[in-house]
Design an enzyme around this catalytic site. Structure first.
Site, short mmCIF file in Angstrom:
data_model
loop_
_atom_site.label_atom_id
_atom_site.label_comp_id
_atom_site.label_asym_id
_atom_site.label_seq_id
_atom_site.Cartn_x
_atom_site.Cartn_y
_atom_site.Cartn_z
N HIS A 32 -7.48 28.18 87.53
CA HIS A 32 -7.01 29.39 86.84
C HIS A 32 -5.72 29.09 86.06
CE1 HIS A 32 -6.43 33.85 86.57
NE2 HIS A 32 -5.16 33.47 86.45
N GLU A 33 -4.73 28.55 86.78
CA GLU A 33 -3.44 28.32 86.12
C GLU A 33 -3.55 27.19 85.09
OE1 GLU A 33 -1.39 30.60 86.43
OE2 GLU A 33 -2.14 31.53 88.28
N HIS A 52 -4.58 28.79 81.91
CA HIS A 52 -3.40 29.32 81.21
C HIS A 52 -2.62 28.18 80.58
CE1 HIS A 52 -3.49 33.52 82.44
NE2 HIS A 52 -3.47 33.24 83.73
N GLU A 84 -5.33 35.69 79.84
CA GLU A 84 -6.12 35.73 81.07
C GLU A 84 -7.57 35.29 80.82
OE1 GLU A 84 -4.64 36.02 83.77
OE2 GLU A 84 -6.21 36.38 85.25
#
Ligand code: ZN
Length: 504
Positions: free
Chosen positions: A268-269, A272, A298
């Site tokens: 997820h990160e 980003h 996101e």
């Protein structure tokens, strides 16, 4: 008449430097700072916020924006470098200039202290300890909205949302969230009542944290997070902090019995982080070098976490890596076992650990509570009870304590009201983007199974990353996917994957 524009960009870059310095201090606060430094850090961040605010709102910047807006060559094309920069600078200036410096400093200081209080309150599961801070924060947010002022039919919550998702409104979100909630509830109900849940023993294996860390670092590298232009560290609440495409900090976390959380948080990160690393470096420090909205940000994280990290092809590639890293405890699991375990659907308490189907219900609960708080329909003291009632209603579960209830997220302690819905907007956009990428890169899944993630990352670079803020979120969505944002692609994705996993 390019001279005023050059002067404007120079000033903007200077102001951005202050903001990015504060970003590094905020990162440090979450990863490295000793307890004894908390109060002093709050003062450091408050001072930088105040200096940054003064720079962003200097009358000279205001004058330069106005002068540049009067030059047709600079603004006639809204998507030219100058057209896009001026659009965003005007929006930002108009918001910031209305905020008194004292309020900006007060918010920054309260953020640091409230965040610290939240950490302690959450550890003890004691909402009462956090309550005065949340009351103060809600009051500060109401003041902030009132200072910025209401345009048209905007309400206080909309004014805060505007800081993350320009142009969006609570009522518009309700129009998407209401049918989305219905369709998701229907799907989840069908899976749980009529389907056969996949075995999830793999998710619960106790695996050494040091090896988990090696493993997730390898995955992050494989999908394209560039460690020469970024770092991965540990934090209680994973986040990504980007100050420049050459220095992007992401964080993750580990639990011995939850390698899935570490993998999901890292992917997820990293999603980003790759967006930040993919921004046009020549435009660093100006709007063109920044994300166009948080929902778009996101979409990048959720796309890698869910559409890649929970796909069958990903696990075909990842399976031998897991076997070689963890050895005996995972020897009995096939790639298919791991894929199925990654797609278990279960209404549960913690948003960041939620599966793809229930995740948006967590977001909708927070959205409704924030709206009620800002409208004054409920008091801060009511939050735990309202939270628990909404979880009963939306997810059918009894929240056992506030740590697993209303204290689980850091956002409110940081004054991030209007932020949560961007998670669901991101999910919707991720699904639309991924569907489009599948159409344009026909062997995408075969590539994943061979560990080739570069074509997707480059496709996202062309569709999203390299544009920074050149287009608004709505424009970017139409341009990249050919359609406005909606819920159909997400529902197709969830139905198409989860029904077969549940044998329906
Ligand atoms: Zn995120």
């Amino acid at each position: 008449m390019t001279q005023p524009y050059d002067e404007l960009l120079d000033s903007v870059r200077e102001a951005s430097l202050i903001g990015s310095t504060a970003g590094i201090l905020a990162w440090d606060q979450e990863t490295m700072l000793p307890r004894g430094g908390v109060e002093w850090r709050a003062r450091q961040l408050a001072q930088l916020a105040s200096i940054g605010h003064e720079m962003w709102t200097s009358p000279r910047i205001g004058d330069l924006i106005t002068i540049c807006e009067g030059d047709p060559a600079l603004v006639e094309s809204p998507h030219s470098d100058s057209g896009a920069n001026l659009r965003e600078l005007r929006r930002n200036y108009d918001r910031q200039v209305k905020l008194p410096q004292s309020l900006v400093a007060e918010i920054a200081k309260t953020q640091s202290l409230a965040q610290h209080a939240w950490t302690e309150a959450r550890a003890k599961s004691d909402f009462q300890q956090f309550r005065p801070w949340l009351e103060k924060m809600v009051e500060l947010m109401q003041q902030k909205a009132a200072c910025i002022g209401f345009e048209g039919d905007q309400e206080a919550w909309d004014v805060l949302l505007e800081g993350f998702e320009p142009g969006a409104r609570a009522t518009q979100l309700q129009d998407i969230f209401t049918p989305l909630r219905e369709r998701l509830t229907e799907l989840i109900g069908d899976l749980l009542e009529n389907g056969t849940p996949p075995a999830e023993d793999f998710n619960r294996e106790r695996l050494p944290i040091a090896v988990q860390e090696e493993y997730v670092r390898e995955v992050a590298k494989a999908i394209g997070f560039d460690s020469h232009r970024g770092r991965i560290d540990r934090a209680t609440h994973p986040f990504c902090s980007g100050s420049h495409p050459g220095d992007v900090r992401i964080t993750t976390r580990f639990h011995e019995d939850n390698v899935v959380d570490a993998l999901g948080s890292t992917m997820h990160e990293a999603g980003h982080g790759m967006y930040e690393q993919g921004m046009p470096v020549d435009h660093a420090g100006t709007p063109l070098g920044q994300a166009t909205s948080l929902g778009v940000h996101e979409s990048q994280s959720r796309l890698w976490e869910n559409h890649v990290g929970r796909s069958r092809a990903f696990w075909q590639w990842c399976h031998p890596l897991v076997q070689s890293k963890f050895g005996a405890p995972v020897a009995g699991y096939s790639a298919e076992d791991m894929y199925r375990a990654a797609n278990v659907v279960r209404p549960d308490f913690i948003r960041v650990e939620a599966d793809e189907a229930t995740y948006n219900l967590h977001v909708i609960v927070r959205f409704e509570i924030e709206l009620a708080l800002l409208r004054g329909d409920i008091a801060v003291a009511d939050v735990p009870a309202v939270w628990n009632e909404k979880y009963r209603d939306a997810l059918g579960i009894e929240v056992p304590d506030d740590a697993r209830g209303c204290l689980q997220d850091v956002h409110w302690s940081c004054g991030l009201f209007g932020y949560f819905p961007t998670y669901t907007l991101g999910n919707l956009f991720a699904a639309q983007l991924f569907e489009k990428a599948e159409g344009e890169l026909p062997d995408l899944h075969d590539q994943f199974s061979r560990g080739e993630f570069t074509p997707l990352r480059e496709w996202l670079g062309r569709a999203v990353h390299e544009h920074g803020s050149r287009y608004t979120a709505d424009e970017l969505c139409e341009r990249a996917t050919g359609e406005p944002l909606g819920m159909d692609a997400l529902l197709r994705h969830l139905e198409g994957k989860l029904r077969p996993v549940y044998g329906l």
